[in-house]
Scaffold this motif. Structure first.
Motif, PDB file in Angstrom:
ATOM      1  N   ALA A  65      -9.354 -11.242  -9.557  1.00 39.51           N
ATOM      2  CA  ALA A  65      -8.544 -11.054 -10.767  1.00 39.51           C
ATOM      3  C   ALA A  65      -7.187 -10.430 -10.451  1.00 39.51           C
ATOM      4  O   ALA A  65      -6.307 -10.421 -11.289  1.00 39.51           O
ATOM      5  N   GLY A  66      -7.040  -9.885  -9.246  1.00 42.73           N
ATOM      6  CA  GLY A  66      -5.762  -9.285  -8.857  1.00 42.73           C
ATOM      7  C   GLY A  66      -5.786  -7.767  -8.839  1.00 42.73           C
ATOM      8  O   GLY A  66      -4.749  -7.130  -8.746  1.00 42.73           O
ATOM      9  N   LYS A  67      -7.005  -7.176  -8.904  1.00 40.60           N
ATOM     10  CA  LYS A  67      -7.102  -5.711  -8.930  1.00 40.60           C
ATOM     11  C   LYS A  67      -6.548  -5.106  -7.645  1.00 40.60           C
ATOM     12  O   LYS A  67      -5.714  -4.205  -7.673  1.00 40.60           O
ATOM     13  N   THR A  68      -7.036  -5.618  -6.506  1.00 42.31           N
ATOM     14  CA  THR A  68      -6.635  -5.026  -5.238  1.00 42.31           C
ATOM     15  C   THR A  68      -5.158  -5.284  -4.957  1.00 42.31           C
ATOM     16  O   THR A  68      -4.455  -4.399  -4.464  1.00 42.31           O
ATOM     17  N   THR A  69      -4.655  -6.470  -5.306  1.00 45.15           N
ATOM     18  CA  THR A  69      -3.232  -6.753  -5.122  1.00 45.15           C
ATOM     19  C   THR A  69      -2.389  -5.779  -5.939  1.00 45.15           C
ATOM     20  O   THR A  69      -1.384  -5.260  -5.451  1.00 45.15           O
ATOM     21  N   LEU A  70      -2.820  -5.511  -7.161  1.00 52.03           N
ATOM     22  CA  LEU A  70      -2.095  -4.566  -8.012  1.00 52.03           C
ATOM     23  C   LEU A  70      -2.082  -3.180  -7.374  1.00 52.03           C
ATOM     24  O   LEU A  70      -1.038  -2.537  -7.271  1.00 52.03           O
ATOM     25  N   VAL A  71      -3.261  -2.748  -6.888  1.00 51.08           N
ATOM     26  CA  VAL A  71      -3.357  -1.419  -6.290  1.00 51.08           C
ATOM     27  C   VAL A  71      -2.509  -1.332  -5.018  1.00 51.08           C
ATOM     28  O   VAL A  71      -1.857  -0.324  -4.768  1.00 51.08           O
ATOM     29  N   ARG A  72      -2.470  -2.403  -4.250  1.00 51.68           N
ATOM     30  CA  ARG A  72      -1.654  -2.382  -3.025  1.00 51.68           C
ATOM     31  C   ARG A  72      -0.176  -2.247  -3.361  1.00 51.68           C
ATOM     32  O   ARG A  72       0.577  -1.658  -2.601  1.00 51.68           O
ATOM     33  N   GLN A  73       0.240  -2.791  -4.497  1.00 53.45           N
ATOM     34  CA  GLN A  73       1.645  -2.644  -4.887  1.00 53.45           C
ATOM     35  C   GLN A  73       1.922  -1.234  -5.405  1.00 53.45           C
ATOM     36  O   GLN A  73       3.004  -0.703  -5.209  1.00 53.45           O
ATOM     37  N   LEU A  74       0.914  -0.615  -6.042  1.00 53.61           N
ATOM     38  CA  LEU A  74       1.105   0.750  -6.544  1.00 53.61           C
ATOM     39  C   LEU A  74       1.124   1.763  -5.410  1.00 53.61           C
ATOM     40  O   LEU A  74       1.704   2.828  -5.541  1.00 53.61           O
ATOM     41  N   THR A  75       0.451   1.454  -4.299  1.00 54.59           N
ATOM     42  CA  THR A  75       0.368   2.405  -3.196  1.00 54.59           C
ATOM     43  C   THR A  75       1.435   2.149  -2.139  1.00 54.59           C
ATOM     44  O   THR A  75       1.411   2.776  -1.087  1.00 54.59           O
ATOM     45  N   GLY A  76       2.350   1.238  -2.413  1.00 60.48           N
ATOM     46  CA  GLY A  76       3.439   0.986  -1.468  1.00 60.48           C
ATOM     47  C   GLY A  76       3.031   0.124  -0.291  1.00 60.48           C
ATOM     48  O   GLY A  76       3.795  -0.019   0.666  1.00 60.48           O
ATOM     49  N   LEU A  77       1.818  -0.462  -0.322  1.00 62.47           N
ATOM     50  CA  LEU A  77       1.370  -1.285   0.806  1.00 62.47           C
ATOM     51  C   LEU A  77       1.901  -2.710   0.705  1.00 62.47           C
ATOM     52  O   LEU A  77       1.854  -3.462   1.666  1.00 62.47           O
ATOM     53  N   MET A  78       2.363  -3.088  -0.473  1.00 57.41           N
ATOM     54  CA  MET A  78       2.831  -4.455  -0.674  1.00 57.41           C
ATOM     55  C   MET A  78       4.030  -4.417  -1.606  1.00 57.41           C
ATOM     56  O   MET A  78       4.057  -3.625  -2.552  1.00 57.41           O
ATOM     57  N   ARG A  79       5.025  -5.234  -1.277  1.00 57.08           N
ATOM     58  CA  ARG A  79       6.202  -5.257  -2.145  1.00 57.08           C
ATOM     59  C   ARG A  79       6.026  -6.310  -3.223  1.00 57.08           C
ATOM     60  O   ARG A  79       5.689  -7.451  -2.918  1.00 57.08           O
ATOM     61  N   PRO A  80       6.259  -5.946  -4.485  1.00 59.52           N
ATOM     62  CA  PRO A  80       6.183  -6.956  -5.546  1.00 59.52           C
ATOM     63  C   PRO A  80       7.395  -7.879  -5.494  1.00 59.52           C
ATOM     64  O   PRO A  80       8.423  -7.520  -4.908  1.00 59.52           O
ATOM     65  N   ASP A  81       7.262  -9.062  -6.091  1.00 57.03           N
ATOM     66  CA  ASP A  81       8.411  -9.959  -6.187  1.00 57.03           C
ATOM     67  C   ASP A  81       9.376  -9.439  -7.252  1.00 57.03           C
ATOM     68  O   ASP A  81      10.583  -9.566  -7.125  1.00 57.03           O
ATOM     69  N   ARG A  82       8.806  -8.909  -8.325  1.00 58.08           N
ATOM     70  CA  ARG A  82       9.602  -8.420  -9.454  1.00 58.08           C
ATOM     71  C   ARG A  82       8.900  -7.235 -10.067  1.00 58.08           C
ATOM     72  O   ARG A  82       7.701  -7.060  -9.895  1.00 58.08           O
ATOM     73  N   GLY A  83       9.634  -6.433 -10.835  1.00 57.90           N
ATOM     74  CA  GLY A  83       9.006  -5.381 -11.606  1.00 57.90           C
ATOM     75  C   GLY A  83       9.178  -4.014 -10.975  1.00 57.90           C
ATOM     76  O   GLY A  83       9.726  -3.897  -9.885  1.00 57.90           O
ATOM     77  N   SER A  84       8.720  -2.993 -11.695  1.00 57.43           N
ATOM     78  CA  SER A  84       8.916  -1.637 -11.205  1.00 57.43           C
ATOM     79  C   SER A  84       7.618  -0.849 -11.262  1.00 57.43           C
ATOM     80  O   SER A  84       6.743  -1.102 -12.082  1.00 57.43           O
ATOM     81  N   VAL A  85       7.504   0.100 -10.333  1.00 53.18           N
ATOM     82  CA  VAL A  85       6.390   1.036 -10.306  1.00 53.18           C
ATOM     83  C   VAL A  85       7.004   2.416 -10.181  1.00 53.18           C
ATOM     84  O   VAL A  85       7.764   2.674  -9.243  1.00 53.18           O
ATOM     85  N   GLU A  86       6.697   3.280 -11.136  1.00 52.38           N
ATOM     86  CA  GLU A  86       7.230   4.633 -11.063  1.00 52.38           C
ATOM     87  C   GLU A  86       6.071   5.595 -11.108  1.00 52.38           C
ATOM     88  O   GLU A  86       5.285   5.591 -12.060  1.00 52.38           O
ATOM     89  N   ILE A  87       5.919   6.397 -10.044  1.00 48.91           N
ATOM     90  CA  ILE A  87       4.834   7.379 -10.008  1.00 48.91           C
ATOM     91  C   ILE A  87       5.453   8.765  -9.981  1.00 48.91           C
ATOM     92  O   ILE A  87       6.216   9.084  -9.069  1.00 48.91           O
ATOM     93  N   LEU A  88       5.160   9.575 -10.994  1.00 53.39           N
ATOM     94  CA  LEU A  88       5.679  10.940 -11.119  1.00 53.39           C
ATOM     95  C   LEU A  88       7.194  10.984 -10.896  1.00 53.39           C
ATOM     96  O   LEU A  88       7.707  11.860 -10.212  1.00 53.39           O
ATOM     97  N   GLY A  89       7.881   9.988 -11.452  1.00 56.61           N
ATOM     98  CA  GLY A  89       9.339   9.977 -11.385  1.00 56.61           C
ATOM     99  C   GLY A  89       9.912   9.342 -10.130  1.00 56.61           C
ATOM    100  O   GLY A  89      11.132   9.315  -9.964  1.00 56.61           O
TER     101      GLY A  89
END
Lengths: 339, 274
Positions: A65-89
């Motif tokens: 479903a894309g759970k692990t891909t999403l988590v890898r983008q949130l943890t900086g392990l994978m660069r997204p094509d588009r979009g933003s992730v902001e953690i604690l600023g």
């Protein structure tokens, strides 16, 4: 969640992790001799999430479903094509290396730690999180003690059972305090005692330090009991995001009926034959999602007359998150894996 | 430093719009290079107990076996020196190049690098810590092989202390090469294959005496970093070693080590974030 609620949260400053328009596409692979090609896959598709301080936020969805891909983008392990992730600023898309200084990640693989002893794995991980030797050893002892891993401290992780190995890796993730824990199926293969150790360790950190947890799971029962809020993922998209009970209210009008036949369904009974096109069939098991009065009628039919002779067992249940997933139009007809 | 708050400066109004966000949280500490290098080194060395000791025996017996075979072909002189030096450095090639390439290849393929990539540790600490530990595994095997060779071919043991320089420098060059191959190979089987090929090259080009080889092979021999370790070591068996040449050969190993470890660090960065 409504857009207005998301806006309000952003202003309250209580959002730990804000994800906007996150998209990642895996390019198509051309088929080679013996291996068929795969088409382009949208692993995450315009994902938008707000994770609040101190909550256990779940990502629920079937395999792929894309759970692990999403988590890898949130943890900086994978660069997204588009979009933003902001953690604690901090902008994680622009500065992926900062993720390691904000969050602790427990992945599904333990190969980096496998040959170390439980104690050395925890200590080394702490040192690599920037602790000095004394701090790392003190935290290691505290965490191993907390999780009941003391007796296993000197054993190589490789030699432990699956659940114990998972618990040892969880211990390593806790050494060196982080305000956000990202746990990818942390309790896989664990016995109930180990599961309880994990959730009480998480609860202690939430109570004492308002630690936030992002949990990837496809264990529906665990999701219903531990999560504060859950995002349901299907083919890379968030199809719903709410509390587990809020989600279940969406299908509150339905009841799940499961029928287990002795060897085959008695299709010669007209009432049973009429149900055939509404049923999800797996072997001898039929699953139906019905309005309560319909369910009563079905139960009355199968518990009397000719159909009863063919019936082995039946259950009537209120909807679970799995029913929610299917009701929302989840692609996998088998639903989520129910462990 | 200006004491005027940023909000009142002209032109800053646009930047502070309705999406004004709370100040970014303080980041956790970064792990510094030396402490984290030592932590990785210690952890890798502890793996030896579990996984590496049988392979160390294999590496040593392989080299000793080759020397016994060559004893029938070579008797004394420069050729014997080349055989003993080549067999000793072969132990380094087996462990530092071959096994390290396999280790990093498997770690990369199985997703094990994620563990390090989500810790605030400098890439150089991971690569140098692992390379250092693998180079250290080679010490006992190399020393045993060198001593056995000296006895077998009747060579002087007076200058064996030069191994103190040969092992770390040849180790750095070969471990750097192994790490780079392991991290760059697209598949783990390819990393294993490259590691094996590298070791076979070190075996054929290092152990066999150079002056019997055709020109092309001799050129290939000059390209292989282990050759310089072998030459440096072989020179010290002579009655009056030319230390300038020994230093020169060791310097080549050192330079290759620095370059290959830098490449490996770059490859690690590349493999960690996809």
């Amino acid at each position: 969640m409504s857009t207005r609620a998301a806006q309000a949260l952003r202003h309250s400053g209580d959002v730990v992790c804000a994800v906007r328009g996150l998209t990642k596409t895996y390019p198509a692979v051309r088929g080679r001799r013996g291996t068929p090609g795969t088409p382009e896959v949208r692993a995450t598709d315009d994902v938008r999430l707000d994770i609040r301080r101190g909550e256990i936020f779940g990502l629920l969805g079937p395999n792929g479903a894309g759970k692990t891909t999403l988590v890898r983008q949130l943890t900086g392990l994978m660069r997204p094509d588009r979009g933003s992730v902001e953690i604690l600023g901090h902008d994680i898309v622009r500065h992926p290396e900062r993720a390691a200084r904000i969050l602790a990640y427990l992945g599904q693989e333990s190969t980096a730690l496998d040959e170390l002893t439980v104690s050395l794995a925890a200590e080394t991980t702490g040192r690599l999180r920037g602790l000095d030797v004394r701090q790392a050893r003190a935290e290691r002892d505290a965490v191993l003690d907390e999780l009941g891993l003391g007796p296993l401290a000197g054993r190589p992780i490789k030699k432990l059972s699956g659940g114990q190995r998972r618990l040892a890796c969880f211990a390593a993730a806790l050494v060196g305090e982080r305000p956000l824990l990202v746990l990818d199926e942390p309790t896989t293969a664990m016995d109930p005692v180990a599961r309880r150790a994990v959730w009480s360790a998480v609860d202690r950190r939430r109570a004492e330090r308002a630690t936030t947890v992002l949990l990837v799971t496809h264990n529906v029962i665990e999701a219903e009991t531990v999560l504060d809020r859950v995002a349901v993922l299907d083919r890379g998209r968030v199809i719903a995001c709410d509390t587990p009970s809020g989600l279940k209210e969406r299908v509150a009008g339905e009841v799940r009926v499961e029928l287990l036949w002795r060897d085959r369904a008695p299709l010669e009974v007209p009432e049973v034959a009429a149900l055939q096109d509404r049923v999800v069939e797996s072997g001898r098991r039929w699953t139906l999602r019905l309005a309560p009065e319909e369910a009563r009628a079905v139960v009355a039919t199968v518990t009397g007359g000719a159909a009863f002779a063919a019936l082995d067992d039946f259950t009537l249940a209120t909807p679970s998150l799995e029913d929610v997933y299917l009701a929302l139009g989840g692609a996998a007809q088998q639903g989520l894996v129910k462990a | 430093m200006s004491v005027v708050p940023a909000e009142v400066l002209p032109g800053s109004v646009l930047a502070v719009d309705e999406t004004a966000r709370p100040a970014a949280a303080e980041l956790g500490p970064r792990a510094r290079l030396w402490p984290s290098l030592c932590a990785v080194y210690r952890a890798q060395l502890s793996r030896a107990r579990v996984a590496r000791i049988p392979l160390l025996f294999v590496a040593t017996f392989q080299s000793i076996g080759i020397m016994i075979l060559m004893r029938g072909v070579v008797d004394g002189g420069a050729e014997a020196q080349a055989v003993v030096a080549g067999s000793s450095v072969l132990v380094v090639a087996f462990v530092a190049l071959n096994l390290l390439a396999q280790y990093f290849g498997q770690l990369r393929a199985s997703g094990g690098l994620d563990h390090y990539a989500t810790l605030p540790v400098p890439p150089a600490a991971v690569v140098l810590g692992a390379a250092g530990a693998y180079a250290s595994f080679t010490v006992p095997g190399t020393v045993v092989t060198a001593l056995f060779g000296c006895v077998l071919f009747g060579l002087p043991v007076a200058h064996l202390w030069v191994l103190v320089a040969v092992i770390p420098l040849a180790g750095a060059a070969l471990a750097g090469l192994g790490a780079a191959l392991g991290l760059l190979a697209p598949r783990p089987e390819l990393a294993t294959l490259l590691g094996q090929l590298g070791m076979s090259a070190a075996l054929l080009l290092g152990v066999l005496p150079a002056d019997r080889m055709p020109e092309v092979v001799r050129f290939a021999r000059d390209l292989l970093p282990s050759t310089y370790g072998v030459e440096a070591f072989a020179r010290t068996f002579g009655p009056h070693p030319d230390w300038a040449f020994v230093l020169g050969d060791l310097a080549v190993c050192g330079v290759v080590g620095v370059v290959s470890l830098a490449v490996a660090t770059w490859a690690y960065r590349r493999a960690a974030v996809r």
